[in-house]
Design a protein around this motif. Structure first.
Motif, PDB file in Angstrom:
ATOM      1  N   ASP A   6      -2.425 -74.813  21.245  1.00  0.00           N
ATOM      2  CA  ASP A   6      -2.041 -74.214  22.517  1.00  0.00           C
ATOM      3  C   ASP A   6      -1.208 -72.952  22.287  1.00  0.00           C
ATOM      4  OD1 ASP A   6      -2.003 -74.181  25.360  1.00  0.00           O
ATOM      5  OD2 ASP A   6       0.056 -74.935  25.333  1.00  0.00           O
ATOM      6  N   ARG A  36       1.864 -68.808  24.734  1.00  0.00           N
ATOM      7  CA  ARG A  36       1.593 -70.184  25.144  1.00  0.00           C
ATOM      8  C   ARG A  36       0.370 -70.171  26.052  1.00  0.00           C
ATOM      9  NH1 ARG A  36       6.074 -74.450  27.632  1.00  0.00           N
ATOM     10  NH2 ARG A  36       4.536 -75.974  28.401  1.00  0.00           N
ATOM     11  N   ASP A  95      -1.318 -72.391  27.829  1.00  0.00           N
ATOM     12  CA  ASP A  95      -1.377 -73.097  29.109  1.00  0.00           C
ATOM     13  C   ASP A  95      -0.649 -72.360  30.224  1.00  0.00           C
ATOM     14  OD1 ASP A  95       1.094 -73.596  27.972  1.00  0.00           O
ATOM     15  OD2 ASP A  95       1.221 -75.676  28.677  1.00  0.00           O
ATOM     16  N   THR A  96       0.411 -71.627  29.890  1.00  0.00           N
ATOM     17  CA  THR A  96       1.176 -70.912  30.913  1.00  0.00           C
ATOM     18  C   THR A  96       1.027 -69.396  30.808  1.00  0.00           C
ATOM     19  OG1 THR A  96       3.170 -70.775  29.541  1.00  0.00           O
ATOM     20  CG2 THR A  96       2.912 -72.740  30.919  1.00  0.00           C
ATOM     21  N   GLU A  97       0.439 -68.923  29.727  1.00  0.00           N
ATOM     22  CA  GLU A  97       0.263 -67.500  29.431  1.00  0.00           C
ATOM     23  C   GLU A  97       1.588 -66.768  29.222  1.00  0.00           C
ATOM     24  OE1 GLU A  97      -2.353 -65.673  32.272  1.00  0.00           O
ATOM     25  OE2 GLU A  97      -4.111 -66.645  31.391  1.00  0.00           O
TER      26      GLU A  97
END
Length: 232
Positions: free
Chosen positions: A92, A154, A156-158
Motif C-alpha cells: 500500500d 500511501r 489508499d488515501t493518496e
C-alpha cells in the motif's frame, strides 16, 4: 527421508547462524510494518506487524554508512507521518526515488527502502491475483530538492510525503579533527591507517551514522519533510 539425528540441536544452531558479531553498530528505533502476504501465508498473525531493524538493513547492505542510515531514517520519518495511528502496510506504499540508480547513492538507498516497505520495480512479486503485490511500486524519477529527495505515497488515501536528506549536514571531520572522509577511506582500503587512526575513523564514521538515525526534520538537521495532501 528426514534426518532426525540432529533435530534436537537444529534450533540452537539456527539461532547461532542468525547472530552477527558487530564490532560496532549504531542504534535506531525499529520499524513495524504489516505485510498482507506474511499474514495470508501464516508467517505472522493477522494484523500483527513485522519488525525491521537498522541491523537488518545494515546486514542486507553489508555496511552501515550515511546513505544506509539516511535511507532508513527517511523511510521511518515518512511512514510515521503517513501512518500516525496505525501500522504501515506493504503493498500500500509507493516510493519515488529522486534520481537515477547510479546517482549520488540513490541506488543503495532505494535498496534499503525496498527492504522496509516492500515496494519494488517491475521485478517485484505481483501478488496472488494482485493481492499483496508490490511490483511497480518503486520508481526512479527526478525530484527537485536541496539534497537527496524521496516521495512516499500511501495508496489508499493518496497522502504523499516528500523527504529530503542532505548528508553534508553532518560533518564527520568535526568530531576529532580527522582529515576528509574520502581520503581516510582511500587509506583504509590501502591498509595505510595505523590501528589508532583506524579506530578513530570508526568512531567518527559511526558517530555520524548515529547522528543521522536520531535526527528529526528541521533547518539544522540532515532532513526536511513536506506533506502533500492535495490528492487526498
Amino acid at each position: 527421508m528426514t534426518n532426525t539425528s540432529n533435530s534436537s540441536i537444529e534450533p540452537e544452531a539456527s539461532q547461532h547462524r542468525d547472530q552477527t558479531s558487530w564490532r560496532r553498530l549504531a542504534d535506531a528505533e525499529p520499524i513495524e510494518i504489516r505485510d498482507p502476504l506474511a499474514e495470508l501465508l501464516g508467517m505472522v498473525p493477522n494484523g500483527e506487524p513485522l519488525t525491521v531493524t537498522f541491523a537488518d538493513v545494515a546486514k542486507a547492505a553489508g555496511h552501515a554508512c550515511p546513505a544506509v542510515s539516511g535511507a532508513y531514517r527517511s523511510t521511518q520519518l515518512a511512514l510515521d507521518e503517513l501512518y500516525p495511528e496505525s501500522y504501515p502496510v506493504r503493498s500500500d506504499i509507493n516510493v519515488v526515488v529522486g534520481d537515477a540508480p547510479d546517482a549520488a547513492g540513490y541506488g543503495p538507498m532505494a535498496n534499503v527502502m525496498r527492504h522496509i516497505t516492500g515496494a519494488t520495480d517491475e521485478t517485484g512479486f505481483s501478488g496472488f491475483n494482485g493481492f499483496g503485490g508490490r511490483d511497480n511500486r518503486l520508481s526512479f524519477e527526478e525530484i527537485p530538492g536541496p539534497g537527496r529527495s524521496f516521495e512516499f505515497k500511501r495508496v489508499d488515501t493518496e497522502e504523499t510525503v516528500r523527504i529530503t536528506f542532505t548528508p553534508s549536514a553532518t560533518k564527520p571531520e568535526s568530531a576529532n579533527g580527522s582529515p576528509e572522509v574520502k581520503e581516510q577511506i582511500a587509506r583504509l582500503v590501502q591498509g595505510d591507517l595505523s590501528d589508532e587512526e583506524r579506530d578513530a575513523f570508526y568512531e567518527t564514521w559511526h558517530t555520524r551514522v548515529q547522528m543521522i538515525l536520531q535526527a528529526d526534520p528541521g533547518p539544522d538537521t540532515p532532513f526536511s519533510m513536506e506533506r502533500d495532501d492535495s490528492s487526498g
